[in-house]
Design a protein around this motif. Structure first.
Motif, mmCIF file in Angstrom:
data_model
loop_
_atom_site.group_PDB
_atom_site.id
_atom_site.type_symbol
_atom_site.label_atom_id
_atom_site.label_comp_id
_atom_site.label_asym_id
_atom_site.label_seq_id
_atom_site.Cartn_x
_atom_site.Cartn_y
_atom_site.Cartn_z
ATOM 1 N N GLU A 126 43.252 42.257 33.351
ATOM 2 C CA GLU A 126 44.665 42.666 33.354
ATOM 3 C C GLU A 126 44.851 43.972 34.117
ATOM 4 O O GLU A 126 45.803 44.111 34.909
ATOM 5 N N TYR A 127 43.959 44.921 33.919
ATOM 6 C CA TYR A 127 44.046 46.199 34.634
ATOM 7 C C TYR A 127 43.912 45.981 36.135
ATOM 8 O O TYR A 127 44.660 46.565 36.925
ATOM 9 N N TRP A 128 42.970 45.131 36.545
ATOM 10 C CA TRP A 128 42.766 44.873 37.977
ATOM 11 C C TRP A 128 43.997 44.218 38.589
ATOM 12 O O TRP A 128 44.428 44.596 39.694
ATOM 13 N N ARG A 129 44.582 43.231 37.883
ATOM 14 C CA ARG A 129 45.768 42.551 38.432
ATOM 15 C C ARG A 129 46.917 43.532 38.617
ATOM 16 O O ARG A 129 47.618 43.497 39.633
ATOM 17 N N GLU A 130 47.124 44.404 37.650
ATOM 18 C CA GLU A 130 48.211 45.376 37.778
ATOM 19 C C GLU A 130 47.948 46.351 38.920
ATOM 20 O O GLU A 130 48.864 46.754 39.631
ATOM 21 N N ARG A 131 46.702 46.724 39.096
ATOM 22 C CA ARG A 131 46.359 47.698 40.140
ATOM 23 C C ARG A 131 46.541 47.124 41.538
ATOM 24 O O ARG A 131 46.907 47.843 42.466
ATOM 25 N N VAL A 132 46.270 45.819 41.721
ATOM 26 C CA VAL A 132 46.331 45.236 43.070
ATOM 27 C C VAL A 132 47.609 44.443 43.311
ATOM 28 O O VAL A 132 47.805 43.938 44.412
ATOM 29 N N ARG A 133 48.483 44.351 42.293
ATOM 30 C CA ARG A 133 49.632 43.448 42.421
ATOM 31 C C ARG A 133 50.510 43.786 43.623
ATOM 32 O O ARG A 133 50.897 42.901 44.404
ATOM 33 N N GLU A 170 38.409 56.343 33.250
ATOM 34 C CA GLU A 170 39.190 55.146 32.947
ATOM 35 C C GLU A 170 38.274 53.994 32.561
ATOM 36 O O GLU A 170 37.189 53.834 33.106
ATOM 37 N N GLY A 171 38.746 53.180 31.637
ATOM 38 C CA GLY A 171 37.988 52.030 31.191
ATOM 39 C C GLY A 171 38.124 51.847 29.691
ATOM 40 O O GLY A 171 38.956 52.482 29.028
ATOM 41 N N TYR A 172 37.309 50.964 29.151
ATOM 42 C CA TYR A 172 37.319 50.688 27.709
ATOM 43 C C TYR A 172 36.357 51.658 27.035
ATOM 44 O O TYR A 172 35.150 51.623 27.268
ATOM 45 N N VAL A 173 36.886 52.549 26.190
ATOM 46 C CA VAL A 173 36.067 53.522 25.475
ATOM 47 C C VAL A 173 35.599 52.897 24.173
ATOM 48 O O VAL A 173 36.422 52.530 23.324
ATOM 49 N N LEU A 174 34.299 52.757 24.023
ATOM 50 C CA LEU A 174 33.764 52.155 22.796
ATOM 51 C C LEU A 174 34.091 53.027 21.592
ATOM 52 O O LEU A 174 33.862 54.249 21.603
ATOM 53 N N GLY A 175 34.621 52.405 20.545
ATOM 54 C CA GLY A 175 34.908 53.117 19.319
ATOM 55 C C GLY A 175 33.672 53.251 18.448
ATOM 56 O O GLY A 175 32.639 52.624 18.688
ATOM 57 N N ARG A 176 33.782 54.074 17.427
ATOM 58 C CA ARG A 176 32.661 54.263 16.508
ATOM 59 C C ARG A 176 32.340 52.930 15.817
ATOM 60 O O ARG A 176 33.234 52.281 15.264
ATOM 61 N N GLY A 177 31.105 52.519 15.870
ATOM 62 C CA GLY A 177 30.700 51.267 15.225
ATOM 63 C C GLY A 177 30.802 50.054 16.123
ATOM 64 O O GLY A 177 30.285 48.991 15.770
ATOM 65 N N GLU A 178 31.454 50.182 17.296
ATOM 66 C CA GLU A 178 31.543 49.058 18.228
ATOM 67 C C GLU A 178 30.241 48.925 19.016
ATOM 68 O O GLU A 178 29.623 49.927 19.378
ATOM 69 N N ALA A 179 29.860 47.705 19.313
ATOM 70 C CA ALA A 179 28.659 47.413 20.102
ATOM 71 C C ALA A 179 27.472 48.231 19.614
ATOM 72 O O ALA A 179 26.885 49.022 20.364
ATOM 73 N N PRO A 180 27.065 48.045 18.345
ATOM 74 C CA PRO A 180 25.956 48.870 17.819
ATOM 75 C C PRO A 180 24.663 48.717 18.606
ATOM 76 O O PRO A 180 23.907 49.692 18.739
ATOM 77 N N ALA A 181 24.391 47.525 19.133
ATOM 78 C CA ALA A 181 23.153 47.341 19.901
ATOM 79 C C ALA A 181 23.159 48.224 21.150
ATOM 80 O O ALA A 181 22.143 48.841 21.500
ATOM 81 N N LEU A 182 24.295 48.289 21.831
ATOM 82 C CA LEU A 182 24.391 49.138 23.014
ATOM 83 C C LEU A 182 24.309 50.608 22.633
ATOM 84 O O LEU A 182 23.615 51.401 23.282
ATOM 85 N N GLN A 183 25.023 50.993 21.566
ATOM 86 C CA GLN A 183 25.009 52.394 21.141
ATOM 87 C C GLN A 183 23.599 52.843 20.771
ATOM 88 O O GLN A 183 23.180 53.949 21.125
ATOM 89 N N GLU A 184 22.855 51.981 20.087
ATOM 90 C CA GLU A 184 21.491 52.344 19.702
ATOM 91 C C GLU A 184 20.582 52.467 20.928
ATOM 92 O O GLU A 184 19.758 53.388 21.021
ATOM 93 N N GLU A 185 20.729 51.531 21.885
ATOM 94 C CA GLU A 185 19.910 51.584 23.094
ATOM 95 C C GLU A 185 20.216 52.835 23.905
ATOM 96 O O GLU A 185 19.309 53.513 24.406
ATOM 97 N N VAL A 186 21.478 53.169 24.026
ATOM 98 C CA VAL A 186 21.878 54.360 24.774
ATOM 99 C C VAL A 186 21.349 55.626 24.092
ATOM 100 O O VAL A 186 20.831 56.539 24.760
ATOM 101 N N GLU A 187 21.456 55.677 22.781
ATOM 102 C CA GLU A 187 20.983 56.858 22.056
ATOM 103 C C GLU A 187 19.466 57.012 22.185
ATOM 104 O O GLU A 187 18.950 58.132 22.331
#
Length: 618
Positions: free
Chosen positions: A364-371, A95-112
């Motif tokens: 938003e996810y946290w608020r819904e989970r703990v509401r 669960e979470g925000y799945v980075l799409g292709r081309g999103e956050a290129p600096a992070l994707q390059e560092e991870v690779e």
């Protein structure tokens, strides 16, 4: 189940065996895991094979099937469905925000870059979640027969806490798990353990005649299997730490471990408790909790690193597969250190726009989970809020009203310092043990060691029963890495001084099979009140009550309440907690179901004879 001490000793022994002979250890663990799966598969074969065999026999002999056949066929099929459901554990994308292709290129390059350096398999995605953590997640395809999909999970709070080099150490650590193949074998081990918990939960209260035999097997197998797999998980963590050192160097890797330990203790020990304390006075969760979390994490409060190591070593959890901070630093040949804090990694690697988008989504996810939980806390505190309003309307409150007012202010107004209220009360009523107790804790929190220690000692002198809550609060304070140095010394001294009395009181208020038991001695009105509380728990069928013999004639009575629980194992603990909160007896009490205390349960039933409560009885 094995006790904590027994688990710790067994896990330590198996770790030593694994270090001496790694290959033999892995073979042993694989065979042990196969035993768990093998028994489940045998049960599955019996459950589905027996009905088929009966049907074939009837058809082969030309017999006419009767209504009794339906029962003979359906019973094993139902049992088989329980086992099959336990075996079929579906693990999806984390669960979470799945980075799409081309999103956050600096992070994707560092991870690779780090992935290739570690020799880890290709990733199927990077997931950003709201945890102060990171994880290497391997999702099996067709129960692992077709391999795994690998995901790197990075907590946004972690990316806000670390600079780029410290974050790289954590990413390299996770790739150390992938590169060494920890995910596949470790995931299989995890699924075996989870399968057993689900089978037992499904069988609890099912009425199958051999369910008790499975519980017997469970009592031996699961603690031993957990301890055995624990050694593998510990070794994997050390290997992953070595991968982090190889990627970024010893200094950055050690600094990341220390900063994470410090941040986790500040967040879990102070930030989140304060957030949820607000639920007693605020009807809805805060809108931007992650921004508040980041401010708490980035606060540059000075830290005593030696004390952080001491806390981490003392608070080690025998169930946690991660070694303690001192153990991990020692394996790295590094001392406790914190590098000068650099720019947070999150803005640089994600970009401002994507960072804001992910943060809004996580809020938003946290608020819904703990509401629902938040609303429940708010509603449960309604009477306390009304009582506080009534007390503040009194013209001339007495000592008890002033004490209750201070306690309610401390509970409901998180940002208000209630210590002056207790101090003013003590000026007029110096013998209030509760006021000394709460004022002492608050004084230690704000850094007044002498006053805090004196007040806590006075509270225990005035009321011997105060020693248990006092020691509990001292243990909480001892785990605060930001506690004033003088207060830390005072807390340590007080704990050593008061712990024996707290342990003696705890032993008095416990129950064991070799304790001497007496009839409960309650009158009809008290038993009727007890029955009313028990009737509110639909899973409790019967109850037996006795009284423990206490050495001191004037001591408060201690009751032992045995419950006949008819429900899933998973719900037993929560039901007991609700019962303890609702129950009122003229003394202390121990409530238990007998699942792990059979000898004590037999003694209670034998002495009590007839149950004091039966479901549906008038």
């Amino acid at each position: 189940m094995a006790t904590t001490q027994a688990h710790r000793e067994l896990a330590h022994r198996l770790e030593e065996e694994a270090a001496r002979s790694p290959r033999a250890y892995l073979v042993r663990l694989a065979l042990l895991a196969a035993l768990g799966y093998g028994l489940l598969l045998v049960l599955l074969a019996i459950a589905f094979g027996l009905p088929l065999l009966m049907l074939w026999h009837i058809l082969a002999n030309g017999a006419r099937p009767g209504p009794e056949l339906a029962y003979a066929v359906l019973l094993p099929l139902v049992f088989g469905a329980v086992v099959l459901r336990a075996l079929w554990i579906r693990l999806g994308v984390p669960e979470g925000y799945v980075l799409g292709r081309g999103e956050a290129p600096a992070l994707q390059e560092e991870v690779e870059r780090l992935r290739q350096a570690a020799g880890a398999p290709a990733l199927h995605g990077i997931v950003i979640d709201g945890e102060l953590n990171a994880a290497a997640a391997s999702v099996p395809r067709a129960l692992g027969l077709l391999g795994h999909r690998h995901y790197l999970v990075l907590g946004l709070p972690l990316m806000q806490l670390f600079d780029r080099e410290e974050l790289a150490a954590v990413i390299a650590h996770e790739f150390g798990h992938f590169g060494s193949g920890h995910g596949g074998f470790g995931g299989w081990i995890y699924r075996v353990r989870l399968s057993w918990y689900r089978v037992l939960d499904g069988l609890a209260g099912s009425g199958f005649m051999f369910s008790r035999l499975l519980f017997k097997f469970y009592e031996w197998y699961v603690p031993y299997f957990n301890a055995c797999s624990f050694a593998l998980a510990r070794r994997n963590e050390y290997e992953a730490d070595a991968a982090a050192v190889a990627a970024v160097g010893r200094e950055a890797a050690a600094s990341a471990l220390v900063r994470l330990e410090l941040g986790a203790r500040r967040v879990h020990g102070r930030f989140w408790p304060q957030v949820f304390d607000r639920a007693r006075a605020q009807g809805h969760p805060p809108a931007a909790v992650h921004a508040q979390l980041v401010r708490a994490l980035r606060a540059d409060a000075p830290a005593d690193l030696e004390r952080v190591l001491e806390i981490a070593a003392r608070d080690s959890d025998p169930e946690d597969t991660h070694p303690t901070l001192p153990q991990r630093l020692a394996a790295m040949a590094a001392g406790p250190q914190l590098r000068a804090r650099g720019q947070a990694a999150a803005p640089a690697l994600l970009g401002a726009a994507l960072l804001a988008e992910i943060e809004r989504g996580l809020d938003e996810y946290w608020r819904e989970r703990v509401r629902a939980q938040w609303r429940q806390r708010y509603e449960e505190a309604a009477a306390a809020r009304a009582q506080l309003a009534a007390l503040e309307g009194l013209g001339a409150p007495g000592a008890q009203e002033r004490l209750e007012h201070a306690r309610l202010v401390e509970s409901l107004r998180v940002d208000f310092d209630a210590e002056p209220l207790y101090a003013r009360l003590l000026e007029a009523h110096p013998d209030s043990a509760m006021a000394h107790y709460r004022a002492g804790v608050l004084a230690l929190r704000r850094g007044d060691a002498d006053l805090g220690a004196a007040r806590l000692r006075r509270a225990v002198t005035l009321d011997a029963g105060a020693v248990r809550p006092v020691v509990t609060d001292l243990e909480t304070l001892a785990g605060d890495p930001d506690l004033d140095a003088a207060c830390a010394v005072a807390v340590r001294s007080l704990r050593e001084e008061l712990a024996p009395a707290a342990q003696e009181l705890a032993a008095r208020d416990a129950a064991a099979a070799d304790d001497e038991m007496l009839p409960h001695g309650l009158d009809a009105a008290a038993l009727a009140a007890l029955a009313e509380v028990l009737a509110a728990q639909p899973r409790i069928a019967r109850a037996w009550l006795v009284r423990k013999r206490i050495a001191m004639a004037e001591a408060q009575a201690h009751f032992v309440l045995l419950l006949d629980w008819r429900g899933p194992v998973a719900g037993e603990g929560a039901a007991l907690k609700r019962l303890v909160d609702a129950l009122s007896l003229p003394g202390s009490f121990t409530a238990f179901t007998g699942s792990n205390e059979r000898a004590l349960a037999q003694r209670v039933r034998a002495l009590c004879g007839e149950p004091v409560y039966r479901k549906g009885a008038r």
